[in-house]
Design a protein around this motif. Sequence first.
Motif, PDB file in Angstrom:
ATOM      1  N   ALA A 139       0.825  -1.214   0.000  1.00 30.30           N
ATOM      2  CA  ALA A 139       0.000   0.000   0.000  1.00 30.30           C
ATOM      3  C   ALA A 139       0.858   1.263   0.000  1.00 30.30           C
ATOM      4  CB  ALA A 139      -0.958   0.007   1.193  1.00 30.30           C
ATOM      5  N   ASP A 140       2.073   1.185   0.537  1.00 34.03           N
ATOM      6  CA  ASP A 140       2.974   2.353   0.490  1.00 34.03           C
ATOM      7  C   ASP A 140       3.225   2.784  -0.944  1.00 34.03           C
ATOM      8  OD1 ASP A 140       3.305   2.750   3.201  1.00 34.03           O
ATOM      9  OD2 ASP A 140       5.059   1.444   3.318  1.00 34.03           O
ATOM     10  N   ARG A 141       3.438   1.830  -1.816  1.00 32.97           N
ATOM     11  CA  ARG A 141       3.651   2.144  -3.236  1.00 32.97           C
ATOM     12  C   ARG A 141       2.396   2.776  -3.826  1.00 32.97           C
ATOM     13  NH1 ARG A 141       3.652  -1.289  -8.289  1.00 32.97           N
ATOM     14  NH2 ARG A 141       4.810  -0.004  -9.746  1.00 32.97           N
ATOM     15  N   LEU A 142       1.249   2.223  -3.494  1.00 34.99           N
ATOM     16  CA  LEU A 142      -0.017   2.771  -3.981  1.00 34.99           C
ATOM     17  C   LEU A 142      -0.220   4.203  -3.485  1.00 34.99           C
ATOM     18  CD1 LEU A 142      -2.654   2.327  -5.513  1.00 34.99           C
ATOM     19  CD2 LEU A 142      -3.586   1.324  -3.423  1.00 34.99           C
ATOM     20  N   ARG A 143       0.136   4.451  -2.226  1.00 33.96           N
ATOM     21  CA  ARG A 143       0.032   5.808  -1.675  1.00 33.96           C
ATOM     22  C   ARG A 143       0.857   6.802  -2.493  1.00 33.96           C
ATOM     23  NH1 ARG A 143       0.951   2.837   3.234  1.00 33.96           N
ATOM     24  NH2 ARG A 143      -0.915   2.821   4.517  1.00 33.96           N
ATOM     25  N   ARG A 144       2.094   6.413  -2.804  1.00 32.67           N
ATOM     26  CA  ARG A 144       2.979   7.301  -3.566  1.00 32.67           C
ATOM     27  C   ARG A 144       2.439   7.563  -4.972  1.00 32.67           C
ATOM     28  NH1 ARG A 144       6.733   3.982  -0.967  1.00 32.67           N
ATOM     29  NH2 ARG A 144       7.062   2.762  -2.859  1.00 32.67           N
ATOM     30  N   ILE A 145       1.966   6.527  -5.614  1.00 32.04           N
ATOM     31  CA  ILE A 145       1.414   6.684  -6.965  1.00 32.04           C
ATOM     32  C   ILE A 145       0.177   7.572  -6.932  1.00 32.04           C
ATOM     33  CG2 ILE A 145       0.282   5.464  -8.865  1.00 32.04           C
ATOM     34  CD1 ILE A 145       2.181   3.090  -8.187  1.00 32.04           C
ATOM     35  N   LYS A 146      -0.691   7.323  -5.967  1.00 34.03           N
ATOM     36  CA  LYS A 146      -1.920   8.123  -5.859  1.00 34.03           C
ATOM     37  C   LYS A 146      -1.578   9.590  -5.595  1.00 34.03           C
ATOM     38  CE  LYS A 146      -6.520   8.570  -4.315  1.00 34.03           C
ATOM     39  NZ  LYS A 146      -6.569   9.962  -4.165  1.00 34.03           N
ATOM     40  N   GLN A 147      -0.588   9.847  -4.771  1.00 38.54           N
ATOM     41  CA  GLN A 147      -0.193  11.225  -4.476  1.00 38.54           C
ATOM     42  C   GLN A 147       0.301  11.926  -5.739  1.00 38.54           C
ATOM     43  OE1 GLN A 147      -0.636  13.068  -1.780  1.00 38.54           O
ATOM     44  NE2 GLN A 147       0.290  14.798  -2.822  1.00 38.54           N
ATOM     45  N   GLN A 148       1.018  11.199  -6.578  1.00 43.95           N
ATOM     46  CA  GLN A 148       1.500  11.780  -7.835  1.00 43.95           C
ATOM     47  C   GLN A 148       0.359  12.057  -8.808  1.00 43.95           C
ATOM     48  OE1 GLN A 148       4.288   8.905  -9.287  1.00 43.95           O
ATOM     49  NE2 GLN A 148       5.886   9.488  -7.830  1.00 43.95           N
ATOM     50  N   LEU A 149      -0.581  11.121  -8.891  1.00 39.67           N
ATOM     51  CA  LEU A 149      -1.653  11.232  -9.881  1.00 39.67           C
ATOM     52  C   LEU A 149      -2.846  12.061  -9.410  1.00 39.67           C
ATOM     53  CD1 LEU A 149      -1.649   7.554 -11.173  1.00 39.67           C
ATOM     54  CD2 LEU A 149      -0.596   9.564 -12.228  1.00 39.67           C
ATOM     55  N   ASP A 150      -3.036  12.118  -8.105  1.00 42.54           N
ATOM     56  CA  ASP A 150      -4.195  12.829  -7.549  1.00 42.54           C
ATOM     57  C   ASP A 150      -3.768  13.620  -6.314  1.00 42.54           C
ATOM     58  OD1 ASP A 150      -6.811  13.654  -6.972  1.00 42.54           O
ATOM     59  OD2 ASP A 150      -7.324  11.777  -5.977  1.00 42.54           O
ATOM     60  N   PRO A 151      -2.894  14.618  -6.491  1.00 45.79           N
ATOM     61  CA  PRO A 151      -2.367  15.343  -5.332  1.00 45.79           C
ATOM     62  C   PRO A 151      -3.431  16.087  -4.532  1.00 45.79           C
ATOM     63  CG  PRO A 151      -1.714  16.432  -7.358  1.00 45.79           C
ATOM     64  CD  PRO A 151      -2.367  15.132  -7.752  1.00 45.79           C
TER      65      PRO A 151
ATOM     66  N   GLY B 157      -6.411  14.907  -3.968  1.00 43.50           N
ATOM     67  CA  GLY B 157      -7.256  13.924  -3.295  1.00 43.50           C
ATOM     68  C   GLY B 157      -8.700  13.929  -3.748  1.00 43.50           C
ATOM     69  N   LYS B 158      -8.939  14.288  -5.005  1.00 41.30           N
ATOM     70  CA  LYS B 158     -10.313  14.335  -5.512  1.00 41.30           C
ATOM     71  C   LYS B 158     -10.944  12.955  -5.588  1.00 41.30           C
ATOM     72  CE  LYS B 158     -10.580  18.594  -7.977  1.00 41.30           C
ATOM     73  NZ  LYS B 158     -11.608  19.141  -8.816  1.00 41.30           N
ATOM     74  N   LEU B 159     -10.151  11.951  -5.958  1.00 44.37           N
ATOM     75  CA  LEU B 159     -10.665  10.590  -6.051  1.00 44.37           C
ATOM     76  C   LEU B 159     -10.375   9.894  -4.731  1.00 44.37           C
ATOM     77  CD1 LEU B 159      -9.366   9.810  -9.629  1.00 44.37           C
ATOM     78  CD2 LEU B 159     -11.657  10.548  -8.966  1.00 44.37           C
ATOM     79  N   SER B 160     -11.330   9.951  -3.835  1.00 41.69           N
ATOM     80  CA  SER B 160     -11.100   9.448  -2.495  1.00 41.69           C
ATOM     81  C   SER B 160     -12.367   8.821  -1.939  1.00 41.69           C
ATOM     82  CB  SER B 160     -10.636  10.599  -1.593  1.00 41.69           C
ATOM     83  OG  SER B 160     -10.161  10.090  -0.383  1.00 41.69           O
ATOM     84  N   ASN B 161     -12.208   8.082  -0.870  1.00 40.25           N
ATOM     85  CA  ASN B 161     -13.335   7.498  -0.141  1.00 40.25           C
ATOM     86  C   ASN B 161     -12.888   7.252   1.300  1.00 40.25           C
ATOM     87  OD1 ASN B 161     -11.822   5.099  -0.119  1.00 40.25           O
ATOM     88  ND2 ASN B 161     -12.859   4.285  -1.912  1.00 40.25           N
ATOM     89  N   GLU B 162     -13.724   6.616   2.073  1.00 36.98           N
ATOM     90  CA  GLU B 162     -13.404   6.394   3.482  1.00 36.98           C
ATOM     91  C   GLU B 162     -12.148   5.540   3.661  1.00 36.98           C
ATOM     92  OE1 GLU B 162     -14.692   7.816   6.251  1.00 36.98           O
ATOM     93  OE2 GLU B 162     -15.709   9.032   4.750  1.00 36.98           O
ATOM     94  N   LEU B 163     -11.963   4.542   2.809  1.00 40.17           N
ATOM     95  CA  LEU B 163     -10.773   3.704   2.900  1.00 40.17           C
ATOM     96  C   LEU B 163      -9.526   4.546   2.698  1.00 40.17           C
ATOM     97  CD1 LEU B 163     -10.100   0.213   2.010  1.00 40.17           C
ATOM     98  CD2 LEU B 163      -8.747   1.838   0.711  1.00 40.17           C
ATOM     99  N   TRP B 164      -9.507   5.405   1.689  1.00 37.37           N
ATOM    100  CA  TRP B 164      -8.356   6.276   1.447  1.00 37.37           C
ATOM    101  C   TRP B 164      -8.111   7.200   2.623  1.00 37.37           C
ATOM    102  CZ3 TRP B 164      -4.596   5.779  -1.865  1.00 37.37           C
ATOM    103  CH2 TRP B 164      -4.805   5.040  -3.016  1.00 37.37           C
TER     104      TRP B 164
END
Length: 72
Positions: A47-59, A61-68
């Motif tokens: 999930a650390d890798r996913l966090r980094r990728i998401k931060q790059q692609l969606d800084p 945080g528009k695409l988010s939910n409770e899990l995020w």
Amino acid sequence: MPTRARTEFGAWTRELIALALRHGGRYCLPYPLHETVEQFNAAYPEADRLRRIKQQLDPAGKLSNELWRKYL
């Protein structure tokens, strides 16, 4: 679900997750999100890798939910 039942369900869910982790397993992400952040990180270390990728692609945080919000 009444508050007491929700609390007991959460405790039961965390116990089952702990059991799976002790045996090297994972768990399906339940809803509602009862697992602890530590349990999530232990089960999904990538999930650390996913966090980094998401931060790059969606800084923003528009695409988010409770899990995020809770875990990522």
